[in-house]
Write a protein that holds these residues in place. Structure first.
Motif, mmCIF file in Angstrom:
data_model
loop_
_atom_site.group_PDB
_atom_site.id
_atom_site.type_symbol
_atom_site.label_atom_id
_atom_site.label_comp_id
_atom_site.label_asym_id
_atom_site.label_seq_id
_atom_site.Cartn_x
_atom_site.Cartn_y
_atom_site.Cartn_z
ATOM 1 N N ILE A 82 2.614 6.363 -4.310
ATOM 2 C CA ILE A 82 2.538 4.991 -3.802
ATOM 3 C C ILE A 82 3.713 4.797 -2.850
ATOM 4 C CG2 ILE A 82 2.372 2.538 -4.379
ATOM 5 C CD1 ILE A 82 0.221 4.424 -5.699
ATOM 6 N N GLY A 83 3.404 4.508 -1.567
ATOM 7 C CA GLY A 83 4.457 4.324 -0.558
ATOM 8 C C GLY A 83 4.590 5.556 0.316
ATOM 9 N N THR A 84 3.563 5.837 1.128
ATOM 10 C CA THR A 84 3.574 7.035 1.992
ATOM 11 C C THR A 84 4.752 7.014 2.961
ATOM 12 O OG1 THR A 84 1.149 6.819 2.016
ATOM 13 C CG2 THR A 84 2.106 8.447 3.511
ATOM 14 N N GLY A 85 5.041 5.822 3.523
ATOM 15 C CA GLY A 85 6.136 5.700 4.491
ATOM 16 C C GLY A 85 5.989 6.706 5.620
ATOM 17 N N SER A 86 7.015 7.533 5.816
ATOM 18 C CA SER A 86 6.987 8.548 6.881
ATOM 19 C C SER A 86 6.049 9.700 6.566
ATOM 20 C CB SER A 86 8.394 9.130 7.044
ATOM 21 O OG SER A 86 8.718 9.900 5.891
ATOM 22 N N GLY A 87 5.714 9.876 5.282
ATOM 23 C CA GLY A 87 4.901 11.011 4.863
ATOM 24 C C GLY A 87 5.724 12.186 4.345
ATOM 25 N N ILE A 103 -0.866 6.342 -0.878
ATOM 26 C CA ILE A 103 -1.261 5.003 -0.389
ATOM 27 C C ILE A 103 -0.064 4.332 0.274
ATOM 28 C CG2 ILE A 103 -2.257 2.766 -1.031
ATOM 29 C CD1 ILE A 103 -3.277 4.041 -3.615
ATOM 30 N N GLU A 104 -0.307 3.755 1.453
ATOM 31 C CA GLU A 104 0.730 3.015 2.168
ATOM 32 C C GLU A 104 0.200 1.619 2.497
ATOM 33 O OE1 GLU A 104 4.040 3.247 3.124
ATOM 34 O OE2 GLU A 104 3.579 1.257 3.918
ATOM 35 N N ARG A 105 1.055 0.618 2.297
ATOM 36 C CA ARG A 105 0.669 -0.779 2.517
ATOM 37 C C ARG A 105 0.668 -1.143 4.014
ATOM 38 N NH1 ARG A 105 4.406 -5.005 2.796
ATOM 39 N NH2 ARG A 105 3.404 -7.001 2.410
ATOM 40 N N ASP A 130 -3.057 -1.574 -1.131
ATOM 41 C CA ASP A 130 -2.076 -1.973 -2.143
ATOM 42 C C ASP A 130 -2.040 -0.922 -3.257
ATOM 43 O OD1 ASP A 130 -0.503 -3.078 -4.084
ATOM 44 O OD2 ASP A 130 -1.712 -4.886 -4.365
ATOM 45 N N GLY A 131 -0.996 -0.114 -3.233
ATOM 46 C CA GLY A 131 -0.879 0.980 -4.205
ATOM 47 C C GLY A 131 -0.603 0.517 -5.625
ATOM 48 N N THR A 132 -0.230 -0.750 -5.820
ATOM 49 C CA THR A 132 0.031 -1.192 -7.210
ATOM 50 C C THR A 132 -1.264 -1.190 -8.020
ATOM 51 O OG1 THR A 132 -0.246 -3.585 -6.817
ATOM 52 C CG2 THR A 132 1.956 -2.669 -6.459
ATOM 53 N N LEU A 203 8.487 -2.744 -3.760
ATOM 54 C CA LEU A 203 7.050 -2.478 -3.904
ATOM 55 C C LEU A 203 6.369 -3.846 -3.875
ATOM 56 C CD1 LEU A 203 4.881 -0.246 -4.723
ATOM 57 C CD2 LEU A 203 5.140 -1.159 -7.045
ATOM 58 N N ILE A 204 5.543 -4.061 -2.846
ATOM 59 C CA ILE A 204 4.944 -5.385 -2.658
ATOM 60 C C ILE A 204 3.448 -5.306 -2.911
ATOM 61 C CG2 ILE A 204 4.562 -7.233 -0.973
ATOM 62 C CD1 ILE A 204 7.241 -6.413 0.216
ATOM 63 N N GLY A 205 2.954 -6.171 -3.809
ATOM 64 C CA GLY A 205 1.522 -6.121 -4.070
ATOM 65 C C GLY A 205 1.149 -6.911 -5.293
HETATM 66 N N1 SAM Z 1 7.838 8.083 0.473
HETATM 67 C C1 SAM Z 1 8.289 7.610 1.740
HETATM 68 C C2 SAM Z 1 8.752 8.708 2.640
HETATM 69 O O1 SAM Z 1 8.770 9.883 2.224
HETATM 70 O O2 SAM Z 1 9.077 8.398 3.798
HETATM 71 C C3 SAM Z 1 9.371 6.564 1.656
HETATM 72 C C4 SAM Z 1 8.845 5.310 1.151
HETATM 73 S S1 SAM Z 1 9.691 3.833 1.588
HETATM 74 C C5 SAM Z 1 11.174 3.995 0.665
HETATM 75 C C6 SAM Z 1 8.647 2.754 0.614
HETATM 76 C C7 SAM Z 1 7.263 2.561 1.216
HETATM 77 O O3 SAM Z 1 6.468 1.858 0.263
HETATM 78 C C8 SAM Z 1 7.263 1.720 2.482
HETATM 79 O O4 SAM Z 1 6.652 2.440 3.518
HETATM 80 C C9 SAM Z 1 6.437 0.487 2.097
HETATM 81 O O5 SAM Z 1 5.672 -0.031 3.158
HETATM 82 C C10 SAM Z 1 5.572 1.043 0.982
HETATM 83 N N2 SAM Z 1 5.019 0.061 0.056
HETATM 84 C C11 SAM Z 1 5.590 -1.055 -0.467
HETATM 85 N N3 SAM Z 1 4.733 -1.667 -1.310
HETATM 86 C C12 SAM Z 1 3.589 -0.921 -1.315
HETATM 87 C C13 SAM Z 1 2.344 -1.021 -1.993
HETATM 88 N N4 SAM Z 1 2.048 -2.012 -2.846
HETATM 89 N N5 SAM Z 1 1.416 -0.073 -1.769
HETATM 90 C C14 SAM Z 1 1.657 0.951 -0.913
HETATM 91 N N6 SAM Z 1 2.818 1.103 -0.239
HETATM 92 C C15 SAM Z 1 3.766 0.183 -0.447
#
Ligand code: SAM
Length: 212
Positions: A82-87, A103-105, A130-132, A203-205
């Motif tokens: 949960i939170g793909t961000g940069s990948g 999953i990325e929001r 929403d990954g939650t 984490l927003i969701g």
């Molecule tokens: N794992 C990532 C990387 O390797 O770059 C870093 C993640 S960053 C610290 C956290 C990520 O979680 C953000 O990209 C944010 O948009 C995402 N995020 C926050 N709430 C989320 C949700 N409910 N579902 C999916 N992604 C979420």
């Protein structure tokens, strides 16, 4: 490119206690400089988080290594991030031979990660949402990793974890979180290991924080 800087980073990770050689190898294999904005690539192998746009960050390499080790990665296991961000974290898990779902929001970050994965032929199944709530259709997961700070452990993620599965998730307030390693046991009970003093974006969701 950046081979010397990468070697130094790996030495730092070892000094800080990362000992799983498969995790070290994954750090060797994945080019972190391609996962950060071009202007920041000279800083990619410092042990720091970096901005990736949309107010989000790529986690500090030590944190990625720590969470990956806690996840007890095994080739062929199915993992949900949960939170793909940069990948980058997803790419590390794919380099370890895991079957990765992430999953990325943010639609903008999802698009960037998908484009990069296509360019680098990294095999992972990505979605924007929403990954939650987890990703029921591919559940259960042998491993779940949450890379944003949660107020609670989302119930749907617990439901979607396999019996004997492991989830690694930072839980706390908005400033500081405790990294929890949750192991689901065959009898339905859980064991929890706590590691304090981490700091993630929220984490927003539906089962997370309600606002940025
Ligand atoms: N794992 C990532 C990387 O390797 O770059 C870093 C993640 S960053 C610290 C956290 C990520 O979680 C953000 O990209 C944010 O948009 C995402 N995020 C926050 N709430 C989320 C949700 N409910 N579902 C999916 N992604 C979420």
């Amino acid at each position: 490119m950046y081979e010397r800087e990468k070697k130094q980073l790996i030495e730092t990770l070892r000094t800080r206690g990362i000992s799983d050689e498969s995790v070290i190898q994954a750090f060797n294999d994945v080019p972190r400089h391609l996962f950060v904005p071009k202007i920041l690539s000279p800083h990619a192998y410092k042990d720091n988080p970096l901005p990736i746009g949309q107010g989000q960050t790529i986690s500090q390499p030590y944190t990625v290594a720590f969470m990956t080790e806690k996840l007890e990665p095994v080739r062929g296991l199915k993992v949900l991030e949960i939170g793909t961000g940069s990948g980058y974290q997803a790419a590390i898990l794919a380099a370890l031979g895991m079957r990765v779902y992430s999953i990325e929001r943010s639609a903008a970050l999802y698009d960037m990660a998908q484009t990069l994965f296509d360019q680098l032929t990294i095999h992972a199944v990505l979605k924007c949402g929403d990954g939650t709530l987890g990703w029921k259709i591919f559940s259960p997961y042998d491993r779940i990793i949450v890379t944003a700070g949660a107020p609670i452990v989302p119930e749907k993620l617990i439901e979607q974890l396999s019996p004997e599965g492991i989830m690694v998730i930072p839980v706390g307030d908005r400033q500081s979180q405790t990294m929890k390693k949750i192991r689901k046991q065959a009898d339905g009970n859980y064991t929890v290991e706590d590691h304090p003093y981490f700091s993630f974006v929220p984490l927003i969701g539906r089962e997370g924080w309600k606002t940025e």
